[in-house]
Motif scaffolding. Structure first.
Motif, PDB file in Angstrom:
ATOM      1  N   SER A  60       0.820  -1.202   0.000  1.00  0.00           N
ATOM      2  CA  SER A  60       0.000   0.000   0.000  1.00  0.00           C
ATOM      3  C   SER A  60       0.857   1.256   0.000  1.00  0.00           C
ATOM      4  CB  SER A  60      -0.936   0.013   1.208  1.00  0.00           C
ATOM      5  OG  SER A  60      -0.196   0.078   2.406  1.00  0.00           O
ATOM      6  N   TRP A 118      -9.567  -6.426   2.537  1.00  0.00           N
ATOM      7  CA  TRP A 118      -9.982  -5.136   3.065  1.00  0.00           C
ATOM      8  C   TRP A 118     -11.438  -4.882   2.682  1.00  0.00           C
ATOM      9  CZ3 TRP A 118      -5.347  -5.565   0.265  1.00  0.00           C
ATOM     10  CH2 TRP A 118      -4.167  -5.339   0.994  1.00  0.00           C
ATOM     11  N   THR A 119     -12.098  -4.026   3.411  1.00  0.00           N
ATOM     12  CA  THR A 119     -13.407  -3.530   3.014  1.00  0.00           C
ATOM     13  C   THR A 119     -13.171  -2.337   2.093  1.00  0.00           C
ATOM     14  OG1 THR A 119     -14.411  -4.234   5.096  1.00  0.00           O
ATOM     15  CG2 THR A 119     -15.601  -2.583   3.799  1.00  0.00           C
ATOM     16  N   ASP A 130     -10.898   4.583  -2.826  1.00  0.00           N
ATOM     17  CA  ASP A 130      -9.735   3.708  -2.924  1.00  0.00           C
ATOM     18  C   ASP A 130      -9.243   3.657  -4.374  1.00  0.00           C
ATOM     19  OD1 ASP A 130      -9.932   3.138  -0.238  1.00  0.00           O
ATOM     20  OD2 ASP A 130     -10.885   1.188  -0.520  1.00  0.00           O
TER      21      ASP A 130
END
Length: 222
Positions: free
Chosen positions: A55, A181-182, A187
């Motif tokens: 990330s 991940w949600t 995003d």
């Protein structure tokens, strides 16, 4: 009324093509070694590859027309041309890909190599300031799912491939990311890079292109 210790920073954002709207960036997820030739040049076997992610913070974004500075603590800064999937609310009320952009994953390759050797995280190699140049977002379906992706440095072609060279297509990448991940509106998912990654120095001009999307162009500042 909330009283802040200091004023909160503005939300990082990217322009959306065809108007004045902007896409607010929440976070950046990146899938590693998603093109077979690049996996091989990084010393991996694409036939044994499973999806893995790293990330970058949302404020690592550098919009087209802005120029990132050469980062500290490295002598080996690399470019990586990438298709970027933008996540947002879909017409059916769900969350999914709503648009696309051209991105460049800047990497402190020497720090990444040290981290790999020691079995340590890649944060300092990948998630540093101004490490995620990204062009304007084009909403809707990907114009050319098998289109060309390329990168040049000072007019010399360094990367050239097609989007259908991906090991995992964008839908499968989003599915894999959603299992970890949600995913939320805002995003961004960088979907991997073709082979041909290499170093850049201050003063170099980088141009990244993907068929049907807005070109990304920037210069590495000292």
């Amino acid at each position: 009324m909330t009283q802040w210790l200091f004023p909160p920073r503005a939300v990082p954002s990217l322009p959306i093509t065809g108007g004045d709207r902007r896409f607010p960036v929440r976070r950046i997820l990146c899938v590693g070694q998603n093109y077979a030739a690049h996996a091989r040049e990084m010393g991996s076997d694409p036939d044994k590859q499973t999806p893995f992610f790293f990330s970058k913070p949302g404020d690592a974004i550098v919009a087209d027309g802005q120029d990132p500075a050469y980062p500290s603590a490295t002598d080996n800064l690399h470019y990586e041309a990438e298709l970027v999937a933008a996540i947002g609310p879909t017409p059916d009320g769900g969350i999914g890909i709503v648009g696309w952009a051209v991105g460049c994953d800047l990497t402190r390759r020497d720090l990444q190599a040290e981290a790999k050797k020691a079995g340590r995280p890649w944060d300092a190699a990948k998630g540093f300031d101004q490490s995620a140049p990204c062009g304007a977002i084009t909403l809707g379906a990907l114009p050319h799912p098998a289109g060309a992706i390329g990168l040049s440095v000072n007019g010399e072609t360094k990367q050239a491939g097609t989007l259908d060279d991906m090991i995992l297509n964008p839908d499968r990448i989003v599915e894999a990311a959603g299992a970890l991940w949600t995913l939320q509106p805002g995003d961004l998912i960088f979907t991997g890079t073709p082979s041909g990654v290499g170093p850049v120095r201050p003063g170099d001009r980088i141009v990244v292109t993907i068929d049907g999307l807005e070109t990304l162009s920037f210069e590495i500042k000292p």
